[in-house]
Design an enzyme around this catalytic site. Structure first.
Site, PDB file in Angstrom:
ATOM      1  N   LYS A  44     -35.473   7.795 -55.340  1.00 56.53           N
ATOM      2  CA  LYS A  44     -35.031   8.900 -56.212  1.00 56.53           C
ATOM      3  C   LYS A  44     -33.727   8.561 -56.929  1.00 56.53           C
ATOM      4  O   LYS A  44     -33.213   9.347 -57.720  1.00 56.53           O
ATOM      5  CB  LYS A  44     -34.824  10.174 -55.369  1.00 56.53           C
ATOM      6  CG  LYS A  44     -36.106  10.871 -54.968  1.00 56.53           C
ATOM      7  CD  LYS A  44     -35.915  11.909 -53.867  1.00 56.53           C
ATOM      8  CE  LYS A  44     -34.934  12.956 -54.116  1.00 56.53           C
ATOM      9  NZ  LYS A  44     -34.908  13.988 -53.043  1.00 56.53           N
ATOM     10  N   LYS A  46     -30.859   8.300 -55.341  1.00 52.94           N
ATOM     11  CA  LYS A  46     -29.801   9.057 -54.659  1.00 52.94           C
ATOM     12  C   LYS A  46     -29.327   8.294 -53.429  1.00 52.94           C
ATOM     13  O   LYS A  46     -30.119   7.644 -52.750  1.00 52.94           O
ATOM     14  CB  LYS A  46     -30.353  10.416 -54.189  1.00 52.94           C
ATOM     15  CG  LYS A  46     -30.447  11.486 -55.245  1.00 52.94           C
ATOM     16  CD  LYS A  46     -30.758  12.840 -54.582  1.00 52.94           C
ATOM     17  CE  LYS A  46     -30.298  13.993 -55.425  1.00 52.94           C
ATOM     18  NZ  LYS A  46     -30.475  15.293 -54.775  1.00 52.94           N
TER      19      LYS A  46
HETATM   20  N1  C2G Z   1     -30.610  23.873 -54.995  1.00 58.18           N
HETATM   21  C1  C2G Z   1     -30.297  25.162 -55.440  1.00 58.18           C
HETATM   22  N2  C2G Z   1     -29.065  25.421 -55.911  1.00 58.18           N
HETATM   23  C2  C2G Z   1     -28.117  24.435 -55.957  1.00 58.18           C
HETATM   24  C3  C2G Z   1     -28.432  23.135 -55.503  1.00 58.18           C
HETATM   25  C4  C2G Z   1     -29.697  22.875 -55.015  1.00 58.18           C
HETATM   26  O1  C2G Z   1     -31.156  26.072 -55.406  1.00 58.18           O
HETATM   27  N3  C2G Z   1     -26.888  24.735 -56.450  1.00 58.18           N
HETATM   28  C5  C2G Z   1     -31.971  23.623 -54.498  1.00 58.18           C
HETATM   29  C6  C2G Z   1     -32.734  22.630 -55.363  1.00 58.18           C
HETATM   30  O2  C2G Z   1     -33.283  23.283 -56.510  1.00 58.18           O
HETATM   31  C7  C2G Z   1     -33.818  22.149 -54.394  1.00 58.18           C
HETATM   32  C8  C2G Z   1     -33.099  22.219 -53.031  1.00 58.18           C
HETATM   33  O3  C2G Z   1     -31.927  23.044 -53.222  1.00 58.18           O
HETATM   34  O4  C2G Z   1     -34.911  23.061 -54.401  1.00 58.18           O
HETATM   35  C9  C2G Z   1     -32.676  20.859 -52.524  1.00 58.18           C
HETATM   36  O5  C2G Z   1     -31.885  20.258 -53.535  1.00 58.18           O
HETATM   37  P1  C2G Z   1     -31.615  18.676 -53.428  1.00 58.18           P
HETATM   38  O6  C2G Z   1     -31.187  18.337 -52.047  1.00 58.18           O
HETATM   39  O7  C2G Z   1     -30.784  18.260 -54.597  1.00 58.18           O
HETATM   40  O8  C2G Z   1     -33.098  18.090 -53.588  1.00 58.18           O
HETATM   41  P2  C2G Z   1     -33.703  17.261 -54.813  1.00 58.18           P
HETATM   42  O9  C2G Z   1     -32.917  16.032 -55.031  1.00 58.18           O
HETATM   43  O10 C2G Z   1     -33.882  18.221 -55.920  1.00 58.18           O
HETATM   44  O11 C2G Z   1     -35.101  16.758 -54.191  1.00 58.18           O
HETATM   45  O12 C2G Z   1     -39.787  16.187 -53.976  1.00 58.18           O
HETATM   46  C10 C2G Z   1     -38.731  17.055 -54.346  1.00 58.18           C
HETATM   47  C11 C2G Z   1     -37.390  16.390 -54.178  1.00 58.18           C
HETATM   48  O13 C2G Z   1     -37.251  15.841 -52.879  1.00 58.18           O
HETATM   49  C12 C2G Z   1     -36.284  17.402 -54.441  1.00 58.18           C
END
Ligand code: C2G
Length: 132
Positions: A44, A46
């Protein structure tokens, strides 16, 4: 039992994560969180501060979370929905539309992100305070 699933890295757990977990749980009785493994995070683009095992232990301590499983690839969602008998898939709306293919298997819900907080912002703010 109505089962909900959501996916993410969930590094440096913050209120944006807690908000989506709390709201996701409201769609059912059992919430599964698929946490990106360190290897999948590399795919990803990350690099999480906490390892998969640490992020798993932290998520398992959150009251809304019933089960944590590994997210190893982009392609496991349909199998996960089938194998875990999931009724609802929930993601933040930064992903709106990206997982609509799951509508054939379960309800798909995109929830508004929490404004003003992110793991990236936390890291940037910490760097600023350290570097003055
Ligand atoms: N999130 C949120 N508000 C934020 C930050 C994150 O609602 N201020 C939500 C994101 O939209 C996501 C969840 O928290 O639904 C997890 O966010 P991340 O850890 O950044 O995950 P991500 O990198 O988006 O990975 O297959 C899907 C991926 O694994 C998603």
């Amino acid at each position: 039992m109505k089962k909900v699933i959501t996916y993410g890295t969930f590094d440096l757990l913050h209120t944006g994560h807690i908000n989506i977990l709390r709201r996701a749980k409201e769609y059912g009785d059992y919430l599964i969180v698929a946490i990106s493994t360190d290897e999948f995070n590399a795919i990803k683009g990350k690099k999480a501060y906490y390892s998969y095992e640490q992020r798993k232990a932290i998520l398992e301590a959150v009251r809304y979370v019933d089960e944590v499983i590994p997210e190893c690839s982009w392609d496991q969602k349909i199998d996960d929905v089938k194998n875990y008998d999931v009724d609802v898939f929930v993601m933040g709306d930064d992903w709106r539309g990206k997982f609509d293919f799951l509508k054939e298997y379960c309800e798909v819900v995109y929830l508004p992100r929490t404004v003003g907080i992110s793991t990236t912002k936390i890291k940037e703010d910490l760097n600023k305070t350290q570097n003055g």
